[in-house]
Design an enzyme around this catalytic site. Sequence first.
Site, mmCIF file in Angstrom:
data_model
loop_
_atom_site.group_PDB
_atom_site.id
_atom_site.type_symbol
_atom_site.label_atom_id
_atom_site.label_comp_id
_atom_site.label_asym_id
_atom_site.label_seq_id
_atom_site.Cartn_x
_atom_site.Cartn_y
_atom_site.Cartn_z
ATOM 1 N N ARG A 242 54.522 62.231 54.560
ATOM 2 C CA ARG A 242 54.813 60.855 54.001
ATOM 3 C C ARG A 242 53.424 60.195 54.517
ATOM 4 N NH1 ARG A 242 58.360 62.526 51.185
ATOM 5 N NH2 ARG A 242 60.459 61.958 51.236
ATOM 6 N N GLU A 271 52.329 53.771 48.368
ATOM 7 C CA GLU A 271 52.545 54.349 47.085
ATOM 8 C C GLU A 271 53.681 53.721 46.042
ATOM 9 O OE1 GLU A 271 53.300 58.441 48.505
ATOM 10 O OE2 GLU A 271 55.245 58.357 47.426
ATOM 11 N N HIS A 289 51.989 62.268 44.786
ATOM 12 C CA HIS A 289 53.374 62.789 45.504
ATOM 13 C C HIS A 289 54.355 63.770 44.461
ATOM 14 C CE1 HIS A 289 56.689 61.392 48.231
ATOM 15 N NE2 HIS A 289 56.872 62.676 47.944
HETATM 16 C C1 DGY Z 1 60.914 65.148 49.185
HETATM 17 O O1 DGY Z 1 61.811 65.714 48.810
HETATM 18 O O2 DGY Z 1 61.133 64.562 50.367
HETATM 19 C C2 DGY Z 1 59.669 65.034 48.497
HETATM 20 O O3 DGY Z 1 58.744 64.267 49.087
HETATM 21 C C3 DGY Z 1 59.792 64.117 47.453
HETATM 22 O O4 DGY Z 1 60.288 62.977 47.490
#
Ligand code: DGY
Length: 327
Positions: A242, A271, A289
């Site tokens: 993240r 983002e 992402h």
């Molecule tokens: C997750 O599954 O956490 C990925 O980052 C997609 O949001």
Amino acid sequence: MSNNKLKVLVARKTFPDIVDRLRPHFEVETNEGEGAWSQPELIARLAGKAGVYIAGSEKIDATLLDACPELRAICTMAVGYNNIDVPACTARGVLVTNAPDVLTETTADFGFALMMATARRITESEHFLRRGDWKQWAVTMFAGTDIHGATLGILGMGRIGQAIAKRGALGFGMKVIYHNRSRLSVDQEAPIGARWVEKDALLQQADHLVLVLPYSPASHHIIGAPELALMKPTATLTNIARGGIVDEVALADTLAGGRIAAAGLDVFEGEPTVNPALLALSNVVLTPHIASSSIPTRRAMSSLAVDNLIAALTGGTPLTPLNLIPS
Ligand code: DGY
């Protein structure tokens, strides 16, 4: 005319055939737009809904829960759930599920690919070629850093971290070191030769550092200026976890000063907005992402969230609950 079915909301556009599996059980409202709804719009659409299918960007907090008292189940198609206040859900008797396991290998593939693209300067050299700047071959042209035989450092050694470690150790002969709150068992460490080290040692020793830890207040900016200063000037940093885990201002400054070699980023603090200081740099590979984004895996994630929603609201047993709600 009311049909007495419970109502659910599919708050993110997903595969229609998977959404159709909800229809025999529920009255279904869907988001047909590509983006996430704002929280006020989400709250408005949740009126009268017993369950919701979400992804990683819908913020589920006490404000939303208090405004939606009929909500009983929140099922995210993501594995990460930092957007959901799980204790607040538990306190209100709302079940929460996420989507672990089904995305592990795909996400590890991407993390490894992003690390390799970063170390071997793949997008930077492609941009150079596309701009028409390639006039002649040169010995040190886009000379990067080797992957094979290098030290792979992993911060956060959960399922995805272990899958990346396996690729590094068994596929590329990398030495694997990691830092995590809990250590793997000897049986888990042995096949990949993984060694637990303190966080500072990880930063100092890694040739390629990959961040795969969950985001929480405890991991906010866990990589900032002091941590980046410990890294080798030849090292790369890859973040598929993240955005908030890395202080992006400090990272941009470090990359601009050449104090680490390069970074590969799939996730960003604000983002989909990306810090302009990062966009201006050539030694950073940026992706939107997409680490878990293969068709089979995005289908599996969506399918798991739908299965959880059906189970949660029809008296079944949710497959991947994050909290326990007495029935
Ligand atoms: C997750 O599954 O956490 C990925 O980052 C997609 O949001």
